[in-house]
Design a protein around this motif. Structure first.
Motif, short mmCIF file in Angstrom:
data_model
loop_
_atom_site.label_atom_id
_atom_site.label_comp_id
_atom_site.label_asym_id
_atom_site.label_seq_id
_atom_site.Cartn_x
_atom_site.Cartn_y
_atom_site.Cartn_z
N GLU A 178 0.84 -1.21 0.00
CA GLU A 178 0.00 0.00 0.00
C GLU A 178 0.87 1.27 0.00
OE1 GLU A 178 -0.12 -2.23 2.49
OE2 GLU A 178 -2.01 -3.30 2.29
N GLU A 181 2.35 1.74 -3.53
CA GLU A 181 1.31 2.23 -4.43
C GLU A 181 1.10 3.72 -4.21
OE1 GLU A 181 -2.19 3.01 -4.06
OE2 GLU A 181 -2.46 2.99 -6.24
N TYR A 182 1.11 4.14 -2.93
CA TYR A 182 0.86 5.55 -2.62
C TYR A 182 1.97 6.47 -3.14
CZ TYR A 182 -0.04 9.80 0.08
OH TYR A 182 -0.27 11.10 0.46
N ARG A 184 4.29 5.90 -5.28
CA ARG A 184 4.57 5.82 -6.71
C ARG A 184 3.49 6.48 -7.56
NH1 ARG A 184 7.01 -0.42 -7.08
NH2 ARG A 184 9.04 0.11 -6.15
N ASN A 185 2.28 6.67 -6.97
CA ASN A 185 1.17 7.27 -7.73
C ASN A 185 0.84 8.69 -7.31
OD1 ASN A 185 0.56 4.96 -9.45
ND2 ASN A 185 -0.03 3.97 -7.53
N SER A 186 1.35 9.10 -6.13
CA SER A 186 1.04 10.46 -5.67
C SER A 186 1.85 11.50 -6.45
CB SER A 186 1.37 10.59 -4.18
OG SER A 186 1.41 11.96 -3.82
N PRO A 187 1.21 12.56 -6.94
CA PRO A 187 1.94 13.63 -7.65
C PRO A 187 2.86 14.42 -6.71
CG PRO A 187 -0.35 14.28 -7.30
CD PRO A 187 -0.24 12.86 -6.82
N TYR A 189 5.15 13.13 -4.76
CA TYR A 189 6.43 12.45 -4.55
C TYR A 189 7.04 12.00 -5.86
CZ TYR A 189 4.82 12.12 0.28
OH TYR A 189 4.37 12.43 1.54
N GLU A 190 8.37 11.99 -5.87
CA GLU A 190 9.12 11.39 -6.97
C GLU A 190 9.81 10.19 -6.33
OE1 GLU A 190 9.31 13.95 -10.14
OE2 GLU A 190 11.41 14.28 -9.58
N SER A 191 9.49 8.98 -6.78
CA SER A 191 10.01 7.77 -6.15
C SER A 191 10.93 6.99 -7.05
CB SER A 191 8.85 6.88 -5.70
OG SER A 191 8.31 7.38 -4.51
N GLU A 208 12.95 1.91 -1.22
CA GLU A 208 12.26 2.90 -2.04
C GLU A 208 12.59 4.28 -1.52
OE1 GLU A 208 10.44 1.96 -4.63
OE2 GLU A 208 9.19 3.67 -5.20
N SER A 210 11.82 8.25 -1.78
CA SER A 210 10.75 9.14 -2.24
C SER A 210 11.08 10.58 -1.87
CB SER A 210 9.42 8.72 -1.62
OG SER A 210 9.12 7.37 -1.95
#
Ligand SMILES: O=C(NCCCCc1cc2cnccc2s1)c1cc(-c2ccc(F)cc2)cc(O)c1O
Ligand SMILES: [Mg+2]
Length: 214
Positions: A178, A181-182, A184-187, A189-191, A208, A210
Motif C-alpha cells: 500500500e 502504491e501511494y 509511486r502514484n502520488s503527484p 512524490y518522486e520515487s 524505495e 521518495s
C-alpha cells in the motif's frame, strides 16, 4: 533466563568491535548475523545504499522509525555533519536498551536521541517535544503496515518540506504494497526503487526512495 538475540548481538559487539569505532561495530554486527544468528538489521548490502542516500542528502534533521539494535542508527549517525538533529524511535524496550549500548559503544551517543514509543503516538508530538519543523531525511524500518499511515501523518503535521527524502526498507520483503502504491502514484512524490536483497540472504528486497515535492 535465556538471553535474547539482541543481547547476544551486543555481546558480539563488545567482544569483536573497537570502542569508539563505528565501522568496527557495523562489521561486528554483520559478522554475527552472517555466521551466528540472522537478525533484521538493514544489513551491509542495503546499508551501502542507505549510506549513499544519507551522504547525498547531507541532512540537518533526521528521523529513523525502527531502531532495533541500532545498526542503521550507527550507519546513519557516523555520516552526519556536527549539529545534525537525529531522532530514532523504537517500540520494544528490550531492543531500545540494547540499541543504546551499541550506539554508545560506537561513540555516537551524543549524535542521537533514542525515543521509546509507537510512531502513531509520537509523530503528532515531535514538533512540540523536539523543536523540529521539518525532517530532511526519514528512514522507515518499523512495522510495515505503518509506513502508509505514518507518511500521511508526516503530511498532516507538516513534517515534510520541499526536498525532504524518505527511504523505506523492506518494500519487497516483508513488503509494503500500500505504501509503494501511494508514493509511486502520488503527484507529491518522486520515487525510485533500489533493488537489493533481504539482509544476509539471497531473497529479493529493496529500498524505495521518495522525494517530497511540496
Ligand atoms: O519487522 C521488521 N521490522 C520492524 C520491527 C518492528 C518494531 C517497531 C515498531 C515500531 C513502531 N513505532 C515506532 C518504532 C517502531 S520499531 C522487519 C522484518 C524483517 C523480516 C523478518 C522475517 C522474515 F522472514 C523476513 C524479513 C526484515 C526487516 O528488515 C525488518 O525491518
Ligand atoms: Mg528492515
Amino acid at each position: 533466563t535465556r538471553s535474547t538475540r539482541p543481547q547476544r548481538m551486543l555481546k558480539a559487539v563488545q567482544k569483536n568491535a573497537i570502542r569508539g569505532n563505528p565501522e568496527s561495530v557495523i562489521s561486528a554486527i554483520d559478522y554475527f548475523c552472517k555466521h551466528s544468528e540472522w537478525a533484521m538489521n538493514v544489513g551491509d548490502e542495503k546499508g551501502c545504499i542507505l549510506d549513499s542516500v544519507v551522504t547525498e542528502v547531507d541532512p540537518s534533521t533526521v528521523l529513523e522509525l525502527g531502531t532495533y539494535c541500532g545498526y542503521s542508527t550507527v550507519r546513519i549517525a557516523r555520516l552526519l555533519s556536527p549539529g545534525t538533529k537525529f531522532i530514532t524511535v523504537e517500540f520494544n524496550p528490550a531492543s531500545a536498551e540494547v540499541a543504546r549500548k551499541i550506539i554508545a559503544y560506537a561513540g555516537l551517543q551524543d549524535k542521537v536521541t533514542l525515543v521509546e514509543g509507537a510512531s502513531g503516538d509520537l509523530i503528532p508530538q515531535i514538533k512540540k517535544l523536539y523543536g523540529i519543523t521539518t525532517f530532511d531525511f526519514i528512514f522507515l524500518d518499523h512495522w510495515k503496515d505503518r509506513y502508509l499511515p505514518d507518511i500521511k501523518l508526516f503530511e498532516e503535521y507538516g513534517l515534510l518540506g520541499k526536498g525532504s527524502v524518505l527511504l523505506a526498507d523492506n518494500v519487497i520483503c516483508p513488503g509494503t504494497p500500500e505504501y509503494l502504491e501511494y508514493v509511486r502514484n502520488s503527484p507529491r512524490y518522486e520515487s525510485r526503487y533500489y533493488p537489493s536483497h533481504l539482509e544476509y540472504t539471497k531473497v529479493e528486497d529493496g529500498l524505495e526512495k521518495s522525494l517530497f515535492l511540496g
